[in-house]
Design a protein around this motif. Structure first.
Motif, PDB file in Angstrom:
ATOM      1  N   ALA A 188       0.834  -1.214   0.000  1.00 18.79           N
ATOM      2  CA  ALA A 188       0.000   0.000   0.000  1.00 18.79           C
ATOM      3  C   ALA A 188       0.861   1.254   0.000  1.00 18.79           C
ATOM      4  CB  ALA A 188      -0.915  -0.006   1.220  1.00 18.79           C
ATOM      5  N   GLY A 189       0.316   2.312  -0.592  1.00 18.75           N
ATOM      6  CA  GLY A 189       1.000   3.599  -0.620  1.00 18.75           C
ATOM      7  C   GLY A 189       0.063   4.738  -0.276  1.00 18.75           C
ATOM      8  N   VAL A 190       0.653   5.923  -0.101  1.00 17.30           N
ATOM      9  CA  VAL A 190      -0.111   7.101   0.324  1.00 17.30           C
ATOM     10  C   VAL A 190       0.482   8.349  -0.331  1.00 17.30           C
ATOM     11  CG1 VAL A 190      -0.406   8.682   2.294  1.00 17.30           C
ATOM     12  CG2 VAL A 190      -1.025   6.294   2.526  1.00 17.30           C
ATOM     13  N   ARG A 191      -0.406   9.265  -0.679  1.00 18.73           N
ATOM     14  CA  ARG A 191       0.015  10.638  -0.996  1.00 18.73           C
ATOM     15  C   ARG A 191      -0.795  11.573  -0.108  1.00 18.73           C
ATOM     16  NH1 ARG A 191      -0.172  11.256  -6.712  1.00 18.73           N
ATOM     17  NH2 ARG A 191       2.067  10.836  -6.729  1.00 18.73           N
ATOM     18  N   CYS A 192      -0.097  12.416   0.654  1.00 17.33           N
ATOM     19  CA  CYS A 192      -0.747  13.360   1.557  1.00 17.33           C
ATOM     20  C   CYS A 192      -0.912  14.694   0.839  1.00 17.33           C
ATOM     21  CB  CYS A 192       0.079  13.548   2.830  1.00 17.33           C
ATOM     22  SG  CYS A 192       0.319  12.031   3.781  1.00 17.33           S
ATOM     23  N   SER A 193      -2.156  15.104   0.660  1.00 18.18           N
ATOM     24  CA  SER A 193      -2.460  16.348  -0.047  1.00 18.18           C
ATOM     25  C   SER A 193      -3.027  17.346   0.948  1.00 18.18           C
ATOM     26  CB  SER A 193      -3.460  16.079  -1.169  1.00 18.18           C
ATOM     27  OG  SER A 193      -3.851  17.284  -1.782  1.00 18.18           O
ATOM     28  N   TYR A 194      -2.279  18.415   1.195  1.00 16.23           N
ATOM     29  CA  TYR A 194      -2.756  19.418   2.150  1.00 16.23           C
ATOM     30  C   TYR A 194      -3.712  20.377   1.450  1.00 16.23           C
ATOM     31  CZ  TYR A 194      -3.063  22.972   5.676  1.00 16.23           C
ATOM     32  OH  TYR A 194      -3.554  23.867   6.600  1.00 16.23           O
ATOM     33  N   ILE A 195      -4.959  20.344   1.851  1.00 13.02           N
ATOM     34  CA  ILE A 195      -5.974  21.240   1.289  1.00 13.02           C
ATOM     35  C   ILE A 195      -6.407  22.207   2.393  1.00 13.02           C
ATOM     36  CG2 ILE A 195      -8.257  21.414   0.259  1.00 13.02           C
ATOM     37  CD1 ILE A 195      -7.854  18.616  -0.874  1.00 13.02           C
ATOM     38  N   CYS A 196      -6.151  23.464   2.182  1.00 17.37           N
ATOM     39  CA  CYS A 196      -6.531  24.446   3.202  1.00 17.37           C
ATOM     40  C   CYS A 196      -7.995  24.858   3.008  1.00 17.37           C
ATOM     41  CB  CYS A 196      -5.616  25.670   3.117  1.00 17.37           C
ATOM     42  SG  CYS A 196      -5.573  26.478   1.496  1.00 17.37           S
ATOM     43  N   PHE A 197      -8.544  25.517   4.018  1.00 17.99           N
ATOM     44  CA  PHE A 197      -9.922  25.999   3.970  1.00 17.99           C
ATOM     45  C   PHE A 197      -9.908  27.479   3.609  1.00 17.99           C
ATOM     46  CE2 PHE A 197      -9.998  22.375   6.790  1.00 17.99           C
ATOM     47  CZ  PHE A 197     -11.121  21.691   6.380  1.00 17.99           C
ATOM     48  N   ASP A 198     -10.760  27.873   2.674  1.00 17.14           N
ATOM     49  CA  ASP A 198     -10.795  29.276   2.254  1.00 17.14           C
ATOM     50  C   ASP A 198     -10.943  30.192   3.463  1.00 17.14           C
ATOM     51  OD1 ASP A 198     -10.546  28.461  -0.295  1.00 17.14           O
ATOM     52  OD2 ASP A 198     -12.397  29.377  -1.051  1.00 17.14           O
ATOM     53  N   GLY A 199     -10.068  31.183   3.543  1.00 16.63           N
ATOM     54  CA  GLY A 199     -10.085  32.126   4.654  1.00 16.63           C
ATOM     55  C   GLY A 199      -9.075  31.814   5.735  1.00 16.63           C
ATOM     56  N   GLU A 200      -8.517  30.592   5.746  1.00 15.12           N
ATOM     57  CA  GLU A 200      -7.465  30.255   6.699  1.00 15.12           C
ATOM     58  C   GLU A 200      -6.270  31.182   6.507  1.00 15.12           C
ATOM     59  OE1 GLU A 200      -6.119  26.118   8.206  1.00 15.12           O
ATOM     60  OE2 GLU A 200      -7.021  25.769   6.245  1.00 15.12           O
ATOM     61  N   VAL A 201      -5.538  31.437   7.584  1.00 13.61           N
ATOM     62  CA  VAL A 201      -4.279  32.163   7.474  1.00 13.61           C
ATOM     63  C   VAL A 201      -3.179  31.352   8.138  1.00 13.61           C
ATOM     64  CG1 VAL A 201      -5.324  34.458   7.388  1.00 13.61           C
ATOM     65  CG2 VAL A 201      -4.686  33.482   9.598  1.00 13.61           C
ATOM     66  N   ARG A 202      -1.954  31.599   7.732  1.00 15.92           N
ATOM     67  CA  ARG A 202      -0.798  30.971   8.371  1.00 15.92           C
ATOM     68  C   ARG A 202       0.375  31.940   8.297  1.00 15.92           C
ATOM     69  NH1 ARG A 202       1.166  26.294   3.987  1.00 15.92           N
ATOM     70  NH2 ARG A 202       1.821  27.728   2.329  1.00 15.92           N
ATOM     71  N   LEU A 203       1.366  31.722   9.167  1.00 14.23           N
ATOM     72  CA  LEU A 203       2.585  32.535   9.191  1.00 14.23           C
ATOM     73  C   LEU A 203       3.750  31.661   8.746  1.00 14.23           C
ATOM     74  CD1 LEU A 203       2.088  34.479  12.552  1.00 14.23           C
ATOM     75  CD2 LEU A 203       1.367  35.115  10.236  1.00 14.23           C
ATOM     76  N   VAL A 204       4.519  32.135   7.785  1.00 14.57           N
ATOM     77  CA  VAL A 204       5.574  31.345   7.160  1.00 14.57           C
ATOM     78  C   VAL A 204       6.891  32.121   7.197  1.00 14.57           C
ATOM     79  CG1 VAL A 204       6.329  30.198   5.033  1.00 14.57           C
ATOM     80  CG2 VAL A 204       3.891  30.266   5.612  1.00 14.57           C
ATOM     81  N   GLY A 205       7.990  31.413   7.496  1.00  9.89           N
ATOM     82  CA  GLY A 205       9.308  32.012   7.372  1.00  9.89           C
ATOM     83  C   GLY A 205       9.804  32.740   8.599  1.00  9.89           C
ATOM     84  N   GLY A 206       9.046  32.701   9.699  1.00  9.80           N
ATOM     85  CA  GLY A 206       9.496  33.354  10.919  1.00  9.80           C
ATOM     86  C   GLY A 206      10.397  32.457  11.739  1.00  9.80           C
ATOM     87  N   SER A 207      10.976  33.014  12.804  1.00  7.52           N
ATOM     88  CA  SER A 207      11.847  32.235  13.678  1.00  7.52           C
ATOM     89  C   SER A 207      11.068  31.455  14.721  1.00  7.52           C
ATOM     90  CB  SER A 207      12.841  33.168  14.380  1.00  7.52           C
ATOM     91  OG  SER A 207      12.151  34.129  15.163  1.00  7.52           O
ATOM     92  N   SER A 208       9.760  31.710  14.823  1.00  4.84           N
ATOM     93  CA  SER A 208       8.889  30.954  15.726  1.00  4.84           C
ATOM     94  C   SER A 208       7.484  30.977  15.143  1.00  4.84           C
ATOM     95  CB  SER A 208       8.889  31.572  17.134  1.00  4.84           C
ATOM     96  OG  SER A 208       8.089  32.735  17.173  1.00  4.84           O
ATOM     97  N   SER A 209       6.575  30.263  15.809  1.00  2.00           N
ATOM     98  CA  SER A 209       5.190  30.192  15.322  1.00  2.00           C
ATOM     99  C   SER A 209       4.434  31.497  15.530  1.00  2.00           C
ATOM    100  CB  SER A 209       4.452  29.058  16.040  1.00  2.00           C
ATOM    101  OG  SER A 209       4.451  29.274  17.444  1.00  2.00           O
ATOM    102  N   LEU A 210       5.052  32.482  16.192  1.00  2.00           N
ATOM    103  CA  LEU A 210       4.395  33.746  16.481  1.00  2.00           C
ATOM    104  C   LEU A 210       4.658  34.812  15.420  1.00  2.00           C
ATOM    105  CD1 LEU A 210       5.117  34.038  20.309  1.00  2.00           C
ATOM    106  CD2 LEU A 210       2.986  33.335  19.228  1.00  2.00           C
ATOM    107  N   GLU A 211       5.426  34.494  14.401  1.00  2.00           N
ATOM    108  CA  GLU A 211       5.748  35.520  13.406  1.00  2.00           C
ATOM    109  C   GLU A 211       5.949  34.891  12.042  1.00  2.00           C
ATOM    110  OE1 GLU A 211       9.415  37.261  14.799  1.00  2.00           O
ATOM    111  OE2 GLU A 211      10.638  35.710  13.840  1.00  2.00           O
TER     112      GLU A 211
END
Length: 580
Positions: A275-298
């Motif tokens: 058996a195999g798997v492909r994990c596809s991350y599907i976000c929900f419209d309107g979700e936000v995230r922070l990327v590239g910071g030194s912690s999860s707060l930025e």
């Protein structure tokens, strides 16, 4: 060459080899010969094909070397040990290597480091066991669940009061730990043949009854909590070797680990059915995230639109807009705005421009904005959140998902733990209800999810089970407890029951009515003031918002389901309105 560089924590792209003892002839045994890697492996010895160890027809004139490009942010390496599987943990960030402070350092953190390097389970070593490092201390108070793919994905702080005599270290086992899963032979870390560890060895899963529900559990176990798993059959990612450990797997979809699903260990399968798997991350419209910071707060602000992530242009971007982002993420009530791609340039679409929030919105997309723009990614907006909790809030820390963990309660703007004296099912159920999970809670004691730090703010808790908030239960603040008695909870089930959804929608409607009333009042006031362009832009917001209430109810409903912190805050707001 790519596999060697990846295993050492360097970038794989651009790696190349040098043959014929280019860097000089070695001495001693020649361990590997006829090495053949696909290029995606993370461990040369364990995952690439080669002759049995020490079997070769070579001389040291044929010793191979490798040239690696610079490492990437989030790479880890082990330094100062007797071999590549032990040493002081160092993390790469912004062009330099730094160490990790050993505060809260435990086996889960060590296992994430070892897995990232392609090894099995990890043993913790503290107090600069492998010698003191130099330079920055980049991570402190690391708290991994144990399922993250990278150490920097774990909860941690970048502020610290540590010295290098507290540098953290690990010793990695060459064997895996029972129940862990991995994906092998995919084109990236999100896909591959499913392999499960049993008795210290990896084996495969037969594809009888294998479906997307089973695949999604695998993705969740790997730390991809919002991913949707796609099932593959017939050894799509190549045939494995060794034992076939699971067959007739039937997951309900709520399990945290694949081995928790119904399955048999007897089978009539061959590796052509792996058996195999492909994990596809599907976000929900309107979700936000922070990327590239030194912690999860930025980080750089990214918003989900049409189920894919895009960035926000920094035109008109200010602290009010940043605060809405922080509130939506459950990261407190104060945000600081950053512009000019401070946290690095994003890719893909720019989905919002000319953002103009009032500051009362629950979601960034509820703020006035345009989708047409003349921006480039060097104008990507960013945020830094200052987290201050609200008295009476609760959270679960140290569990393998948002449904379980050590119970922590906010008091005077800081988090503290709960002593397990008299802790029972009624108390656990109140915690789950406060978080928006309308299920029966399971209590845990004796710091089952790890010992906390700071104050113990509640002891001798005695809930009847009908309370809406844990702090409404009978309890004492004086105690003779220690953190080895910290209470924990598991909220069984999906956490998004019919009652929760209905309650969330009703709460959302009331909340929107209140916000709409405030907006209308503000519009009247604004009409009598200056016609500054920013004010005009913000005045346009009510017309957009009032004509799109059904859309906002849907967005709010999704956010209520997926954001326990928001559900909790709305419940607190409704409670206060009832008192008033």
């Amino acid at each position: 060459a790519q596999v060697v560089c990846r295993q050492l924590g360097f970038r794989a792209t651009g790696a190349y080899y040098r043959g014929e003892a280019f860097f000089g002839r070695g001495t001693g045994n020649i361990v590997l010969d006829d090495v053949s890697c696909v290029g995606i492996e993370t461990a040369l010895y364990r995952q690439c094909h080669h002759r049995p160890p020490l079997v070769h027809d070579c001389t040291h004139n044929e010793d191979v070397g490798v040239v690696c490009p610079e490492p990437f942010d989030g790479s880890v390496r082990l330094v100062g040990g007797s071999n590549s599987s032990v040493g002081r943990v160092e993390v790469y960030r912004s062009g330099s290597w730094g160490t990790v402070c050993d505060d809260y350092w435990d086996y889960r953190d060590a296992s994430v480091v070892c897995r990232q390097l392609g090894y099995g389970s990890g043993t913790v070593l503290t107090n600069a066991h492998f010698g003191q490092g130099t330079g920055g201390i980049f991570m402190n108070e690391v708290a991994c669940t144990g399922y993250e793919l990278f150490l920097t994905n774990c909860s941690h702080t970048v502020n610290h009061n540590c010295s290098h005599y507290e540098d953290a270290g690990v010793r990695c086992s060459q064997t895996c730990f029972d129940g862990s899963v991995r994906l092998v032979r995919g084109s990236n870390s999100l896909e591959g043949r499913v392999e499960v560890c049993r008795n210290g060895s990896w084996g495969t899963v037969c594809d009888d009854s294998w479906d997307n529900t089973d695949a999604t559990v695998v993705c969740r176990q790997l730390g991809l909590r919002h991913a949707i798993g796609i099932a593959y059959f017939g050894a799509y990612f190549g045939q494995g070797t060794g034992s076939i450990l699971m067959d007739d797997v039937r997951c309900t979809g709520s399990e945290l680990n694949l081995t928790s699903c119904s399955h048999t260990t007897f089978h009539n399968c061959s590796h052509s059915e792996d058996a195999g798997v492909r994990c596809s991350y599907i976000c929900f419209d309107g979700e936000v995230r922070l990327v590239g910071g030194s912690s999860s707060l930025e980080g750089r602000v990214e918003v989900c639109r049409n189920r894919s992530w895009g960035t926000v242009c920094d035109d008109s971007w200010d602290n009010i807009d940043a605060t809405v982002v922080c509130r939506q993420l459950g990261l407190g009530s104060t945000g600081t705005a950053f512009s000019s791609a401070y946290f690095g340039q994003g890719t893909g679409r720019i989905v919002m421009d000319d953002v103009g929030c009032f500051g009362s919105e629950s979601n960034l997309i509820d703020c006035y904005h345009t989708t047409n723009h003349n921006c480039d990614h060097y104008e990507d907006a960013g945020v830094r959140c200052s987290y201050i909790c609200i008295d009476g809030e609760v959270r679960l820390v140290g569990g393998s998902s948002s449904l379980e963990g050590r119970v922590e309660v906010c008091r005077n703007g800081s988090w503290g733990t709960v002593c397990d004296d008299y802790w029972d099912t009624n108390d656990a159920t109140v915690v789950c209800r406060q978080l928006g999970y309308y299920v029966t809670g399971t209590p845990y004691s004796n710091a089952y999810f790890g010992a906390g730090a700071g104050s113990i703010v509640m002891a001798d808790v005695r809930c009847t089970g009908s309370e809406s908030y844990l702090t409404n239960c009978s309890h004492r603040t004086n105690h003779n407890c220690v953190h080895s008695e910290d209470a924990g909870v598991t909220c069984a089930g999906s956490g998004a029951s019919v009652e929760a959804i209905i309650g969330g929608v009703i709460g959302g409607i009331v909340f929107l009515i209140v916000v709409t009333a405030v907006i209308v009042i503000c519009v009247v006031a604004l009409n009598s003031k200056s016609s500054h362009s920013r004010a005009r832009a913000r005045q346009a917001a009510p017309a957009v918002q009032m004509t799109s209430i059904p859309h906002k109810l849907l967005v709010l409903q999704l956010e209520l389901i997926h954001n326990p912190s928001l559900r909790q805050k709305i419940n607190l707001l409704l409670h206060l309105t009832q008192i008033i």
